[in-house]
Design a protein around this motif. Structure first.
Motif, PDB file in Angstrom:
ATOM      1  N   VAL A 141     -18.763 -30.154  44.944  1.00  0.00           N
ATOM      2  CA  VAL A 141     -18.244 -30.821  43.745  1.00  0.00           C
ATOM      3  C   VAL A 141     -17.512 -32.104  44.133  1.00  0.00           C
ATOM      4  O   VAL A 141     -17.697 -33.164  43.507  1.00  0.00           O
ATOM      5  CB  VAL A 141     -17.315 -29.872  42.972  1.00  0.00           C
ATOM      6  CG1 VAL A 141     -16.505 -30.637  41.934  1.00  0.00           C
ATOM      7  CG2 VAL A 141     -18.117 -28.770  42.293  1.00  0.00           C
ATOM      8  N   LEU A 142     -16.678 -32.037  45.151  1.00  0.00           N
ATOM      9  CA  LEU A 142     -15.975 -33.225  45.623  1.00  0.00           C
ATOM     10  C   LEU A 142     -16.946 -34.285  46.118  1.00  0.00           C
ATOM     11  O   LEU A 142     -16.779 -35.491  45.853  1.00  0.00           O
ATOM     12  CB  LEU A 142     -15.013 -32.852  46.750  1.00  0.00           C
ATOM     13  CG  LEU A 142     -13.594 -32.431  46.365  1.00  0.00           C
ATOM     14  CD1 LEU A 142     -12.803 -32.089  47.620  1.00  0.00           C
ATOM     15  CD2 LEU A 142     -12.890 -33.527  45.587  1.00  0.00           C
ATOM     16  N   LEU A 143     -17.988 -33.854  46.836  1.00  0.00           N
ATOM     17  CA  LEU A 143     -18.970 -34.802  47.362  1.00  0.00           C
ATOM     18  C   LEU A 143     -19.707 -35.512  46.236  1.00  0.00           C
ATOM     19  O   LEU A 143     -19.918 -36.733  46.286  1.00  0.00           O
ATOM     20  CB  LEU A 143     -19.959 -34.056  48.261  1.00  0.00           C
ATOM     21  CG  LEU A 143     -21.072 -34.898  48.894  1.00  0.00           C
ATOM     22  CD1 LEU A 143     -20.472 -35.978  49.788  1.00  0.00           C
ATOM     23  CD2 LEU A 143     -22.036 -34.009  49.681  1.00  0.00           C
ATOM     24  N   VAL A 144     -20.098 -34.760  45.217  1.00  0.00           N
ATOM     25  CA  VAL A 144     -20.783 -35.361  44.068  1.00  0.00           C
ATOM     26  C   VAL A 144     -19.891 -36.398  43.393  1.00  0.00           C
ATOM     27  O   VAL A 144     -20.344 -37.485  43.029  1.00  0.00           O
ATOM     28  CB  VAL A 144     -21.198 -34.273  43.054  1.00  0.00           C
ATOM     29  CG1 VAL A 144     -21.667 -34.893  41.749  1.00  0.00           C
ATOM     30  CG2 VAL A 144     -22.298 -33.395  43.631  1.00  0.00           C
ATOM     31  N   GLY A 145     -18.606 -36.081  43.247  1.00  0.00           N
ATOM     32  CA  GLY A 145     -17.685 -37.040  42.650  1.00  0.00           C
ATOM     33  C   GLY A 145     -17.566 -38.303  43.469  1.00  0.00           C
ATOM     34  O   GLY A 145     -17.500 -39.407  42.915  1.00  0.00           O
TER      35      GLY A 145
END
Length: 275
Positions: A141-145
């Motif tokens: 999720v952090l990477l996608v953001g």
């Protein structure tokens, strides 16, 4: 179920306050993971009030997740959009059309069906692989953001909303996998990382681009995945013979919430208004 609905009231009211505060903050870097934007939003009383309501809602959500299936809690949380719509209509002068009032009624009907059909929470405790998988999803999720900044505004808002909803979905499942305070339980770190990532990404989505698209992504992210995990891995089941009613109620409640996604939009500031 009463606690789940109470959480929806808290989250729905908080979203109005947070959307206004995020839009009033100075623009961020464009990245979905923008901690500076979050800090600027925290200077606004509306955002702080929204966080307070989020805290109360989270406690109610934990109680609900300890007693009823994840799919019922997820659908109730999606119904927070119906609360947002009503709050916006009453406090901010936003008018609801007949179709939107119908959508509020549809959400309530779906939740009623879920309430009648839901059994107790499943007895599954979750494997180590599931807990590590949740931690990996929270990191994703952090990477996608972080990589979403290059997208145009509308798809960027949808991606950030979906990722934020996934982060909050990780929180929902992690609550079920934590029996007590244990620093060796990966689910604890998945909860912290997923919740933190969800707040960062949702704040950024509310600040720039279509909040309607972000809110729709949020609803999908925090309902479908956690519901599937609860049924497949944790043993969540409806009452005997009422599976059809549970599925119908879930679909109806989520569809009604999506129809109200535009109420994630903050109201327009009046000329000369200050944050």
């Amino acid at each position: 179920m009463i606690c789940a609905l109470g959480a929806a009231v808290c989250f729905g009211t908080a979203s109005v306050l947070q959307a206004v505060a995020a839009r009033a903050a100075e623009p961020g870097t464009g990245s979905g993971v923008d901690t500076a934007l979050l800090l600027r939003a925290l200077r606004q009383w509306r955002y702080l009030a929204g966080l307070g309501l989020d805290g109360v809602g989270f406690v109610l959500q934990i109680v609900a997740l300890r007693h009823i299936p994840i799919y019922a809690v997820g659908a109730a949380l999606a119904a927070s959009l119906a609360v947002t719509a009503v709050v916006a209509a009453r406090l901010l002068g936003t008018r609801l059309s007949r179709s939107e009032w119908a959508a509020v009624t549809v959400v309530c009907a779906g939740l009623l069906m879920l309430g009648l059909a839901s059994g107790e929470e499943g007895s599954g405790k979750g494997s180590l692989e599931l807990k590590l998988g949740l931690l990996a999803v929270a990191g994703l999720v952090l990477l996608v953001g972080a990589v979403s900044g290059g997208l145009p505004d509308r798809p960027r808002a949808l991606v950030l909303g979906l990722a934020a909803g996934t982060g909050f979905g990780v929180v929902e499942v992690s609550v079920r996998l934590i029996d007590g305070p244990s620093l060796t339980n990966p689910a604890l770190y998945a909860l912290l990382l997923g919740g933190g990532a969800g707040f960062l990404l949702l704040t950024s989505a509310l600040q720039r681009g279509s909040v309607t698209a972000a809110t729709a992504g949020l609803v999908l992210g925090e309902t479908i995945g956690p519901a599937a995990v609860g049924v497949v891995w944790l043993g969540d089941r409806p009452r005997e013979g009422l599976a059809w009613l549970a599925v119908t109620g879930f679909v109806v409640a989520v569809a009604g919430a999506l129809a109200l996604a535009r109420f994630g939009e903050p109201p327009a500031e009046e000329p000369g208004a200050t944050a």
